[in-house]
Design an enzyme around this catalytic site. Structure first.
Site, PDB file in Angstrom:
ATOM      1  N   GLU A   1       0.885  -1.177   0.000  1.00 13.44           N
ATOM      2  CA  GLU A   1       0.000   0.000   0.000  1.00 13.44           C
ATOM      3  C   GLU A   1       0.910   1.211   0.000  1.00 13.44           C
ATOM      4  O   GLU A   1       1.325   1.680   1.060  1.00 13.44           O
ATOM      5  CB  GLU A   1      -0.878   0.002   1.264  1.00 13.44           C
ATOM      6  CG  GLU A   1      -1.830  -1.179   1.371  1.00 13.44           C
ATOM      7  CD  GLU A   1      -3.069  -1.018   0.508  1.00 13.44           C
ATOM      8  OE1 GLU A   1      -3.283   0.066  -0.080  1.00 13.44           O
ATOM      9  OE2 GLU A   1      -3.838  -1.996   0.426  1.00 13.44           O
TER      10      GLU A   1
ATOM     11  N   CYS B   1      -2.267   9.282   2.112  1.00 10.47           N
ATOM     12  CA  CYS B   1      -1.898   8.648   0.844  1.00 10.47           C
ATOM     13  C   CYS B   1      -2.914   9.030  -0.234  1.00 10.47           C
ATOM     14  O   CYS B   1      -2.600   9.053  -1.417  1.00 10.47           O
ATOM     15  CB  CYS B   1      -1.814   7.145   1.004  1.00 10.47           C
ATOM     16  SG  CYS B   1      -3.259   6.462   1.799  1.00 10.47           S
TER      17      CYS B   1
HETATM   18  P1  NAD Z   1       8.103   5.314   4.849  1.00 10.26           P
HETATM   19  O1  NAD Z   1       8.205   4.594   3.561  1.00 10.26           O
HETATM   20  O2  NAD Z   1       9.178   6.242   5.232  1.00 10.26           O
HETATM   21  O3  NAD Z   1       7.958   4.248   6.066  1.00 10.26           O
HETATM   22  C1  NAD Z   1       6.936   3.280   6.087  1.00 10.26           C
HETATM   23  C2  NAD Z   1       7.300   2.175   7.057  1.00 10.26           C
HETATM   24  O4  NAD Z   1       8.398   1.435   6.511  1.00 10.26           O
HETATM   25  C3  NAD Z   1       7.770   2.651   8.426  1.00 10.26           C
HETATM   26  O5  NAD Z   1       7.312   1.772   9.423  1.00 10.26           O
HETATM   27  C4  NAD Z   1       9.264   2.589   8.315  1.00 10.26           C
HETATM   28  O6  NAD Z   1       9.888   2.442   9.570  1.00 10.26           O
HETATM   29  C5  NAD Z   1       9.420   1.328   7.483  1.00 10.26           C
HETATM   30  N1  NAD Z   1      10.701   1.189   6.769  1.00 10.26           N
HETATM   31  C6  NAD Z   1      11.548   2.140   6.348  1.00 10.26           C
HETATM   32  N2  NAD Z   1      12.605   1.581   5.716  1.00 10.26           N
HETATM   33  C7  NAD Z   1      12.412   0.247   5.731  1.00 10.26           C
HETATM   34  C8  NAD Z   1      13.128  -0.870   5.240  1.00 10.26           C
HETATM   35  N3  NAD Z   1      14.274  -0.714   4.575  1.00 10.26           N
HETATM   36  N4  NAD Z   1      12.623  -2.105   5.434  1.00 10.26           N
HETATM   37  C9  NAD Z   1      11.452  -2.280   6.071  1.00 10.26           C
HETATM   38  N5  NAD Z   1      10.710  -1.259   6.569  1.00 10.26           N
HETATM   39  C10 NAD Z   1      11.188  -0.009   6.406  1.00 10.26           C
HETATM   40  O7  NAD Z   1       6.680   6.066   4.814  1.00 10.26           O
HETATM   41  P2  NAD Z   1       6.078   7.155   5.809  1.00 10.26           P
HETATM   42  O8  NAD Z   1       6.808   8.442   5.629  1.00 10.26           O
HETATM   43  O9  NAD Z   1       5.928   6.603   7.162  1.00 10.26           O
HETATM   44  O10 NAD Z   1       4.583   7.306   5.215  1.00 10.26           O
HETATM   45  C11 NAD Z   1       4.274   8.089   4.104  1.00 10.26           C
HETATM   46  C12 NAD Z   1       4.159   7.259   2.837  1.00 10.26           C
HETATM   47  O11 NAD Z   1       3.251   6.176   3.044  1.00 10.26           O
HETATM   48  C13 NAD Z   1       3.564   8.061   1.693  1.00 10.26           C
HETATM   49  O12 NAD Z   1       4.240   7.725   0.512  1.00 10.26           O
HETATM   50  C14 NAD Z   1       2.108   7.595   1.641  1.00 10.26           C
HETATM   51  O13 NAD Z   1       1.494   7.765   0.389  1.00 10.26           O
HETATM   52  C15 NAD Z   1       2.265   6.159   2.010  1.00 10.26           C
HETATM   53  N6  NAD Z   1       1.008   5.616   2.525  1.00 10.26           N
HETATM   54  C16 NAD Z   1       0.299   4.775   1.715  1.00 10.26           C
HETATM   55  C17 NAD Z   1      -0.917   4.279   2.125  1.00 10.26           C
HETATM   56  C18 NAD Z   1      -1.731   3.392   1.232  1.00 10.26           C
HETATM   57  O14 NAD Z   1      -2.641   2.739   1.743  1.00 10.26           O
HETATM   58  N7  NAD Z   1      -1.470   3.311  -0.056  1.00 10.26           N
HETATM   59  C19 NAD Z   1      -1.421   4.616   3.395  1.00 10.26           C
HETATM   60  C20 NAD Z   1      -0.659   5.451   4.207  1.00 10.26           C
HETATM   61  C21 NAD Z   1       0.563   5.965   3.758  1.00 10.26           C
END
Ligand code: NAD
Length: 515
Positions: free
Chosen positions: A266, A300
């Site tokens: 997602e 998102c």
């Molecule tokens: P992010 O990608 O920085 O982090 C998301 C999660 O991944 C966090 O828990 C983070 O700790 C973890 N993470 C980071 N690096 C990782 C790795 N190498 N391996 C495993 N896990 C890792 O995102 P964010 O800043 O927390 O959230 C914003 C983003 O999320 C935006 O792009 C938004 O569009 C997206 N989002 C999408 C949805 C959806 O349903 N499509 C919903 C909410 C947010």
């Protein structure tokens, strides 16, 4: 004014130091580093968390696997009954949990209440689902044979969640996974760990009172750099549900894919609204504004692009500018009832806001409103910015990219086909809307030749989905589906059964095989 924050923290069991490892019914002392959670409202530290280490992780997944063997034997409606009680426990703490979301993540209280309500709603949905989980019965081509399919529990579901929905994303995944007979391991975003700790405190009594095996619902607060890879590469985790940026989602999905594990991805959106010449602007303007500035542009599904018919372009700009002027006066502390736009999550997000606007200008865009970091009339050291409107062109690199800040790009079109093609011409495919009173345009938009997104709405905005529908998007949004409709199928393994109740052994496709 403290908005009752100390009482809220106390009632939710948040202390100055907290444990970051929980197996549902037990909390553990951990081996990892200390994480401090600070509020985006004023940068003030809220509490410390003892994070888990790699060895804590391994121990926890062992517990989860053992628990799976019990949990999958529990009949699905009984699992549903536990989820019903979890939903009631969340109902009781609705206001406190919402206040904590506002404190730790920064969204306004009304939106935080909405997020907790989403958790409650998905519990209710999952309870009903627990008596369904339907398979098909098919007609066999062979006499005296019965053909059917069933859905069985999958195993351990790993949940990696984004900061912007610090509770709901966990609930969408966990409640469905639980009724499906799976057990869950949740790694929340390190930006909002207290929200995760608080929901585990809120449901702990339900799990204990109902003697749910330790290890069915697990939480691990840990640095993603350490635990993220472990989770992605761990063959004991059958499904990884990753919610986050496309960049991180790609990395995680590749690792899970390399071991042929399952993923629900997602990821980022780049959501547009088409405003046609017959649009009811009394509906369209509030929907656009809520979509673009709600959660300070950090959903998102936030509206990022507006594709407007040439004939109403100036009128829409005037109306939007007027609405944004009103917002200017309502930016501030997210627990103040007058506020409609709270802070961004952190300094990095403020830098991203400034960079995005600067880059857009360099690429030839003009700023129609905004472009200001707010420093007065707000809590000190918070991350407050003025939502911004920019006149742009769809093909520009900055427009093609999701910037997770309140910046809205405006562009115009003349022919409807041109609007659809601009709409789809981005790498992401999450949410989309059309405002139109022309039935042919509306139906085209949601048809197979219209919007290429997972969500396509008519005369409502791009954000604020109901839990009853499947949620997710196409292309770089990752293709996953969560929440309602038949998204539950991703959390189960499908099994096809052929039963021969005749006294013969006919082969399929009429094959003759005489011994
Ligand atoms: P992010 O990608 O920085 O982090 C998301 C999660 O991944 C966090 O828990 C983070 O700790 C973890 N993470 C980071 N690096 C990782 C790795 N190498 N391996 C495993 N896990 C890792 O995102 P964010 O800043 O927390 O959230 C914003 C983003 O999320 C935006 O792009 C938004 O569009 C997206 N989002 C999408 C949805 C959806 O349903 N499509 C919903 C909410 C947010």
């Amino acid at each position: 004014q403290d908005f009752g924050i100390p009482e809220m923290l106390n009632q939710l069991g948040i202390k100055s130091e907290n444990m970051g490892l929980c197996t549902g019914t037990q909390w553990f002392e951990t081996q990892g580093t200390i994480l401090t959670s600070s509020s985006p409202i004023d940068g003030h530290p809220i509490a410390k968390i003892h994070q888990a280490s790699s060895s804590d992780y391994i121990h926890m997944v062992d517990k989860a696997l053992q628990a799976f063997h019990d949990w999958r034997r529990t009949p699905a409606p009984k699992r549903g009954d536990i989820v019903r009680k979890i939903g009631n426990a969340l109902r009781e703490e609705k206001e406190n949990l919402a206040k904590l979301i506002s404190l730790e993540m920064g969204k306004i209280y009304q939106e935080s209440l909405g997020e907790v309500q989403e958790m409650i709603d998905i519990c209710d949905f999952a309870v009903g689902l627990s008596r369904q989980l339907y398979g098909y019965t098919m007609q066999s081509e062979r006499p005296g044979h019965r053909l059917l399919d069933q859905y069985h529990p999958l195993g351990v579901v790993g949940i990696i969640s984004a900061f912007n929905f610090p509770m709901a994303v966990w609930a969408w995944n966990t409640m469905i996974a639980l009724v499906c007979g799976d057990v869950c391991v949740w790694k929340p975003s390190s930006k909002v760990p207290l929200c995760a700790i608080a929901v585990h405190h809120a449901i702990e009594k339900v799990l204990k009172d109902n003697k749910v095996t330790e290890g069915v619902v697990n939480l691990i607060v840990a640095p993603s750099s350490e635990i993220g890879d472990l989770m992605a590469e761990d063959k004991r985790i059958s499904l990884i549900s990753i919610t986050g940026s496309t960049q991180v989602g790609k990395k995680v999905s590749q690792k899970v894919g390399a071991r042929l594990g399952r993923t629900i991805a997602e990821l980022g959106g780049n959501n547009a609204i088409i405003v046609t010449q017959t649009a009811d602007l009394q509906l369209a303007i509030p929907a656009i504004v809520f979509g673009a500035v709600g959660t300070t542009g950090q959903r998102c599904t936030s509206t990022r692009r507006l594709i407007i018919h040439d004939s109403i372009y100036s009128e829409v700009i005037d109306m939007l500018k007027k609405a944004y002027q009103q917002i200017k006066l309502k930016i501030g502390h997210p627990l103040d009832p007058k506020t409609i736009v709270g802070p961004l999550i952190d300094d990095e997000a403020t830098e991203l806001y400034k960079d995005t606007i600067r880059t857009a200008q360099e690429q030839g865009c003009s700023i129609l409103f905004g472009n200001k970091v707010i420093t007065s009339g707000i809590p000190d050291k918070g991350h407050y910015v003025l939502p911004t409107i920019i006149e742009a062109q769809n093909h520009l690199p900055i427009v093609q990219h999701e910037s997770f800040v309140p910046v809205l790009y405006l562009m115009k079109y003349q022919q409807f086909e041109e609007a659809i093609s601009m709409h789809n011409d981005v790498p992401q495919g999450l949410s989309s809307s059309i405002f139109s009173r022309d039935m042919q345009e509306c139906e085209t938009f949601i048809s197979g030749i219209g919007s290429d997104c997972g969500i396509a709405n008519v005369n409502i905005g791009t954000s604020g989905a109901e839990i009853g529908g499947a949620f997710g998007g196409e292309k770089e949004t990752g293709g996953g589906r969560e929440s309602g409709s038949d998204a539950w199928k991703a959390y189960m393994r499908q099994q096809t059964n052929t039963i021969n109740w005749s006294k013969d052994l006919p082969l399929a496709q009429g094959i003759q095989f005489e011994l």
